[in-house]
Design an enzyme around this catalytic site. Sequence first.
Site, PDB file in Angstrom:
ATOM      1  N   PRO A  88       0.814  -1.217   0.000  1.00 39.57           N
ATOM      2  CA  PRO A  88       0.000   0.000   0.000  1.00 39.57           C
ATOM      3  C   PRO A  88       0.852   1.274   0.000  1.00 39.57           C
ATOM      4  O   PRO A  88       0.338   2.360  -0.267  1.00 39.57           O
ATOM      5  CB  PRO A  88      -0.797  -0.094   1.303  1.00 39.57           C
ATOM      6  CG  PRO A  88      -0.673  -1.498   1.766  1.00 39.57           C
ATOM      7  CD  PRO A  88       0.580  -2.050   1.188  1.00 39.57           C
ATOM      8  N   GLU A 115       2.135  -8.548   8.181  1.00 40.06           N
ATOM      9  CA  GLU A 115       2.245  -7.087   8.231  1.00 40.06           C
ATOM     10  C   GLU A 115       3.126  -6.531   7.106  1.00 40.06           C
ATOM     11  O   GLU A 115       3.276  -5.323   6.970  1.00 40.06           O
ATOM     12  CB  GLU A 115       2.814  -6.632   9.580  1.00 40.06           C
ATOM     13  CG  GLU A 115       2.021  -7.091  10.793  1.00 40.06           C
ATOM     14  CD  GLU A 115       0.548  -6.698  10.709  1.00 40.06           C
ATOM     15  OE1 GLU A 115       0.267  -5.508  10.533  1.00 40.06           O
ATOM     16  OE2 GLU A 115      -0.309  -7.605  10.803  1.00 40.06           O
ATOM     17  N   ARG A 153      -2.448  -8.030 -21.277  1.00 44.58           N
ATOM     18  CA  ARG A 153      -3.269  -7.617 -22.424  1.00 44.58           C
ATOM     19  C   ARG A 153      -2.599  -6.559 -23.282  1.00 44.58           C
ATOM     20  O   ARG A 153      -3.053  -6.280 -24.379  1.00 44.58           O
ATOM     21  CB  ARG A 153      -4.661  -7.172 -21.967  1.00 44.58           C
ATOM     22  CG  ARG A 153      -4.675  -6.002 -21.032  1.00 44.58           C
ATOM     23  CD  ARG A 153      -6.084  -5.702 -20.546  1.00 44.58           C
ATOM     24  NE  ARG A 153      -6.955  -5.261 -21.618  1.00 44.58           N
ATOM     25  CZ  ARG A 153      -6.838  -4.103 -22.266  1.00 44.58           C
ATOM     26  NH1 ARG A 153      -5.878  -3.254 -21.935  1.00 44.58           N
ATOM     27  NH2 ARG A 153      -7.657  -3.778 -23.224  1.00 44.58           N
ATOM     28  N   ASP A 168      -9.161   0.888 -25.663  1.00 45.58           N
ATOM     29  CA  ASP A 168      -9.865   0.825 -24.393  1.00 45.58           C
ATOM     30  C   ASP A 168      -9.741   2.090 -23.553  1.00 45.58           C
ATOM     31  O   ASP A 168      -8.931   2.960 -23.837  1.00 45.58           O
ATOM     32  CB  ASP A 168      -9.377  -0.372 -23.588  1.00 45.58           C
ATOM     33  CG  ASP A 168      -9.993  -1.661 -24.114  1.00 45.58           C
ATOM     34  OD1 ASP A 168     -11.200  -1.666 -24.341  1.00 45.58           O
ATOM     35  OD2 ASP A 168      -9.237  -2.626 -24.305  1.00 45.58           O
TER      36      ASP A 168
HETATM   37  N1  4HQ Z   1      -1.134  -5.251   0.818  1.00 44.19           N
HETATM   38  N2  4HQ Z   1      -1.722  -2.765  -3.146  1.00 44.19           N
HETATM   39  C1  4HQ Z   1       0.707  -6.911   1.056  1.00 44.19           C
HETATM   40  C2  4HQ Z   1      -1.972  -4.411   0.100  1.00 44.19           C
HETATM   41  C3  4HQ Z   1      -1.654  -3.932  -1.274  1.00 44.19           C
HETATM   42  C4  4HQ Z   1      -2.299  -2.876  -1.943  1.00 44.19           C
HETATM   43  C5  4HQ Z   1      -1.453  -5.442   2.226  1.00 44.19           C
HETATM   44  C6  4HQ Z   1       0.103  -5.807   0.301  1.00 44.19           C
HETATM   45  C7  4HQ Z   1      -0.735  -6.552   2.903  1.00 44.19           C
HETATM   46  C8  4HQ Z   1       1.326  -7.736   3.219  1.00 44.19           C
HETATM   47  N3  4HQ Z   1      -0.728  -4.400  -2.107  1.00 44.19           N
HETATM   48  N4  4HQ Z   1       0.643  -6.688   2.474  1.00 44.19           N
HETATM   49  N5  4HQ Z   1      -3.282  -2.111  -1.507  1.00 44.19           N
HETATM   50  O1  4HQ Z   1      -2.991  -4.014   0.611  1.00 44.19           O
HETATM   51  O2  4HQ Z   1      -0.763  -3.687  -3.243  1.00 44.19           O
END
Ligand code: 4HQ
Length: 257
Positions: A88, A115, A153, A168
């Site tokens: 994230p 985590e 794609r 697209d």
């Molecule tokens: N993760 N975009 C991996 C995500 C996530 C996201 C949370 C990634 C948990 C361990 N990954 N960890 N949003 O939420 O790519």
Amino acid sequence: MFFTVLTIFPEMFDPFWEHGIVRRAIEGKIIRASAVNIRNFAEDRHQATDDRPYGGGSGMVMKPEPLAAAIREASKTMPGAKTVLLTPQGRMFNQQMARELASCGGLILVCGRYEGVDERICDDLIDYEISIGDYVLTGGELAGMVIMDAVTRLIPGALGGEDAAEKDSFSDGLLEHAHYTRPRIFEDREVPEVLLSGHHQEIERWRLESSLMRTLLKRPDLLEKRELPDQETEVLRRWGNQIEKILDCHRSPIKRS
Ligand code: 4HQ
């Protein structure tokens, strides 16, 4: 294009490889793909891939040694491949990044659980940190599939019609025009007449206006960001003038005819 996914749940990818355009791309050797179990690189007798966080607290962290070994092994078999960590905290994934990744030749996608991964993995072994959106998943696997799907794609030959990928949404910064198929009347709603007319020029015109209208109503931010071609400026100006005229009538009701 060659994808290697590093994960503790490699079986999650089987249904992804086995359906639709991704499956056809693999069968046609347009892409190659494999999922490698990080656990195969764990050295202790329990084959642990996670451990307790330094500093305490709840939750577990992906151990660095198995992950580093898995990344190095994958890099050895795919020289020149870029490594991607799904997190994230990464750059928000979009169509432009999909195009950039599609030109890489090889991608190693690192999917964490718990985590997340030990910070020291990110510094030396990761080329790109990518997020698929501002929400929290239980693991990076689904994010990895999203990226592979969008990249696949774009590889020449992956879609039936050669130009389909470029028509697209987002490829030229507008949303797609409305689509219709048979029957001509569905639950009292008719297909726009012009689409049945066979006038290709008028159909192209209608599609442009449909694209512009949908973008204006649903994603005005896309129009603000975009360099507008003359033809689109003209359509928007015409709509603007029409709206102005209607509003004028309501400002001075005396003028209404
Ligand atoms: N993760 N975009 C991996 C995500 C996530 C996201 C949370 C990634 C948990 C361990 N990954 N960890 N949003 O939420 O790519």
